[in-house]
Design an enzyme around this catalytic site. Structure first.
Site, PDB file in Angstrom:
ATOM      1  N   LYS A 167      -6.902   3.931  -9.526  1.00 10.42           N
ATOM      2  CA  LYS A 167      -6.359   5.071  -8.804  1.00 10.42           C
ATOM      3  C   LYS A 167      -6.493   6.328  -9.673  1.00 10.42           C
ATOM      4  O   LYS A 167      -6.168   6.310 -10.856  1.00 10.42           O
ATOM      5  CB  LYS A 167      -4.889   4.809  -8.455  1.00 10.42           C
ATOM      6  CG  LYS A 167      -4.354   5.641  -7.313  1.00 10.42           C
ATOM      7  CD  LYS A 167      -2.981   5.159  -6.865  1.00 10.42           C
ATOM      8  CE  LYS A 167      -2.494   5.959  -5.653  1.00 10.42           C
ATOM      9  NZ  LYS A 167      -1.152   5.553  -5.218  1.00 10.42           N
ATOM     10  N   GLU A 176      10.603  -2.393   4.328  1.00 12.18           N
ATOM     11  CA  GLU A 176      11.803  -1.720   4.823  1.00 12.18           C
ATOM     12  C   GLU A 176      12.754  -2.670   5.535  1.00 12.18           C
ATOM     13  O   GLU A 176      13.984  -2.540   5.404  1.00 12.18           O
ATOM     14  CB  GLU A 176      11.397  -0.578   5.758  1.00 12.18           C
ATOM     15  CG  GLU A 176      10.683   0.581   5.083  1.00 12.18           C
ATOM     16  CD  GLU A 176       9.175   0.369   4.961  1.00 12.18           C
ATOM     17  OE1 GLU A 176       8.498   1.267   4.459  1.00 12.18           O
ATOM     18  OE2 GLU A 176       8.695  -0.719   5.366  1.00 12.18           O
ATOM     19  N   ARG A 181      10.871   1.290  10.899  1.00 11.78           N
ATOM     20  CA  ARG A 181      10.393  -0.062  10.646  1.00 11.78           C
ATOM     21  C   ARG A 181      11.543  -1.038  10.423  1.00 11.78           C
ATOM     22  O   ARG A 181      11.343  -2.251  10.449  1.00 11.78           O
ATOM     23  CB  ARG A 181       9.456  -0.047   9.434  1.00 11.78           C
ATOM     24  CG  ARG A 181       8.221   0.839   9.651  1.00 11.78           C
ATOM     25  CD  ARG A 181       7.503   1.162   8.351  1.00 11.78           C
ATOM     26  NE  ARG A 181       6.774   0.040   7.820  1.00 11.78           N
ATOM     27  CZ  ARG A 181       5.459  -0.151   7.969  1.00 11.78           C
ATOM     28  NH1 ARG A 181       4.746   0.696   8.676  1.00 11.78           N
ATOM     29  NH2 ARG A 181       4.872  -1.186   7.424  1.00 11.78           N
TER      30      ARG A 181
END
Length: 620
Positions: free
Chosen positions: A279, A367, A395
């Site tokens: 990344k 979540e 969610r």
């Protein structure tokens, strides 16, 4: 080839690997300079340059369906599908989106803004393809953090059972927005550091299949090979789901990527290509970041890496106000614990995690689990604070209803990024949480107008025996720590501000807009009453009745969805109590709001304060 000349993926297919490597560097430099001007998702896109090039080089979009989990890392995909000349408008009002968007291009075959939907979508595409007797390939790209989500696991379960042809690209950079957590991440670490047996096995197969002797030897090795494969790879999650696997592959080596994708292009059944990427690749500031600072950025100086968006003196973000107050409260109450679904940095909880590591829990991108985990903690005497973005709260709706509200458990939910959030657009605007939570029994739902009220409201929440949701927006606010013992807020009460002259109109609003309206009323010498409706549930029925009895026009000004919002609560109360009153309602109508800056969006949706005062002027 000049990247500004790319009209579509077919333009790169005639290039050799040296030319593709040069193009990768051009794209990387373009991304750094372009995102420095517009803001956007930087690290994830820098890390996926060679991978995206190789995918479009080997596969044939849009016939083959290439798409990205979440979609924020689709910038290179947009460049290769002819949109590079539009990047000056990235995430700007009426410009190109920061996520895949079907109206932008036929190459954008799926839209997302939340993680872990790609595998379910891929299976749907593969099943539809087979039912339609078509032959295209389906290629979802999913990261190691997204793959730990329950939804991704559910999809893998059916993918393994169905056995449909698809290429799952496992983009493994050992990062979510910040560092990954959990046993799944540990399993991926073992996998990424194991011997890349499947790649070697494929090389052997190519060599041994050349002649009859080689074929016999290959057949004789089959049982040994499978046994080794089982011990090396198939004890991982992919083997358990009956998925073929190849990798790990260097995600920045175009030669290896192209070779592997050509091998798997016509593979029958589902196969996982495990790609190791870095990344932030190519930009030292982003490469070295482990906190998530360079995941999503505002405008910055590409040379120094310094952000061009600075907080005013004496201001903190709303997230920091809540987090700092939480740390203070936790010092006095050892039962307070903090929970986040992979958003330590975004929710500014690092100071709490540093101060109370044993009382801090990062659940990863989960979540639903985080909400039920919080409920169980509350059931057993702890006082959990769950910080969650409004758009991610959706969610966990079943868990809020079934596990928190139904059992009447004192979970404090910090609803971060409430309201319109700007450039991330439809998938991220936090405008639905009021309407979602209001129907649930036992819920208290509130929003402070300033940092003082936020501090007191959080202190109040931990003294209640009910679920308590505090919503707060993106942005910053003046902040000074106050005495948390001097809390005079009562559940369900509003406050009122009156102009010096007798009012001609009443405005009911909430959040930071309350003080903005007061300031504008003073400047414009407007004779109005302004109500801080800081509780959406329960509402201040006594004050509402008093306001109605004044026989003045009442404007309900909300910056979230009208449907299910504050005005709906007020209208329901009036109807149920036979109170006849016509209100003027200002808020978001029944549609999804596009991306753009907050001032642009508020003006376009007629919920800016200028629009409000145009309505006020009709009565003042």
């Amino acid at each position: 080839m000049n990247i500004f000349d790319i009209k579509g993926p077919e333009d790169i297919k005639s290039l050799d690997e040296t030319e593709l490597t040069l193009m990768a560097e051009d794209i990387r430099q373009f991304l750094i300079l372009s995102i420095a001007k517009t803001g956007g998702h930087l690290s994830s896109n820098l890390g996926i340059v060679e991978l995206t090039l190789a995918l479009h080089y080997v596969f044939d979009s849009p016939q083959d369906k290439i798409f990205f989990d979440v979609g924020h890392q689709s910038y290179v995909h947009k460049i290769l599908t002819g949109r590079v000349n539009e990047f000056a408008s990235l995430r700007q009002y009426k410009g190109i989106a920061g996520f895949q968007k079907r109206v932008e291009s036929t190459h954008d075959v799926w839209e997302a803004g939340h993680s872990s939907t790609s595998l379910s979508a891929a299976l749907g595409m593969a099943v539809a393809r087979d039912l339609n007797h078509e032959g295209y390939q389906v290629i979802p790209i999913i990261g190691d953090a997204a793959l730990t989500s329950g939804m991704a696991m559910e999809a893998l379960n059916q993918i393994g059972s169905e056995g449909r042809k698809m290429v799952i690209v496992f983009n493994d950079n050992n990062m979510s927005i910040s560092q990954n957590v959990g046993a799944m991440d540990e399993a991926f670490t073992r996998l990424r550091t194991s011997k890349p047996y499947n790649t070697i096995k494929t090389d052997l197969k190519e060599v041994l299949s050349i002649n009859k002797v080689g074929k016999s030897l290959l057949e004789g090795m089959r049982n040994i090979k499978n046994a080794v494969k089982e011990n090396v790879v198939d004890t991982s999650i992919f083997g358990e789901f009956k998925l073929d696997y190849i990798g790990p592959v260097d995600g920045h080596d175009l030669h290896d990527l192209i070779r592997v994708f050509k091998q798997v292009k016509n593979h029958e059944g589902p196969i996982v290509v495990h790609v190791i990427t870095k990344k932030g690749k190519g930009y030292p500031f982003a490469e070295e970041d482990r906190s998530g600072k360079w995941h999503g950025v505002s405008q910055f100086d590409p040379v120094t890496g310094k952000s061009l968006a600075m907080l005013p003196a004496g201001h903190l973000s709303w997230s920091e106000v809540i987090s700092n107050t939480l740390v203070r409260l936790a010092a006095e109450n050892e039962d307070i614990v903090a929970i986040t679904p992979a958003m330590i940095g975004g929710s500014k909880l690092q100071n709490f995690f540093d101060a109370y590591p044993k009382r801090s829990f990062d659940c990863g991108i989960a979540e639903e689990h985080a909400m039920t985990f919080a409920a169980s903690l509350a059931l057993n005497g702890k006082r959990p604070f769950l910080s969650i973005y409004s758009s991610f709260l959706q969610r966990a709706y079943d868990q809020i209803s079934h596990d928190v509200a139904r059992m009447h458990l004192p979970v404090v939910i910090g609803i971060d990024r409430a309201g319109l959030v700007g450039e991330d657009g439809e998938t991220h605007h936090g405008v639905f949480d009021i309407a979602m939570l209001r129907p649930l029994p036992n819920m208290v739902i509130a929003q402070p107008k300033d940092s003082n009220e936020a501090q007191l409201m959080l202190a109040l929440a931990f003294h209640q025996d009910s679920p308590f949701a505090i919503r707060y927006p993106r942005g910053n606010v003046p902040f000074t720590p106050i005495n948390l013992d001097a809390c005079d807020i009562k559940i369900g009460t509003w406050t009122i501000w009156e102009s010096e002259e007798p009012s001609k109109v009443i405005v009911i609003s909430y959040g930071p807009d309350v003080d903005r309206i007061i300031a504008k009323a003073k400047v414009n010498n407007k004779h109005i009453t302004i109500v801080n409706a800081r509780f959406f549930k329960p509402i201040d029925e006594e004050m509402l009745v008093t306001l109605i009895q004044r026989k003045l026009p009442i404007i309900i000004y909300e910056t979230d969805m009208l449907c299910g919002g504050l005005s709906d609560a007020i209208l329901s109360y009036c109807n149920d109590n036979q109170i006849t009153k016509q209100f003027i309602r200002i808020g978001l109508e029944d549609h999804f709001v596009e991306h753009g800056s907050l001032p642009q969006l508020r003006k376009a949706e007629h919920i800016d304060t200028n629009s409000l005062f145009e309505v006020i002027s009709q009565y003042d």
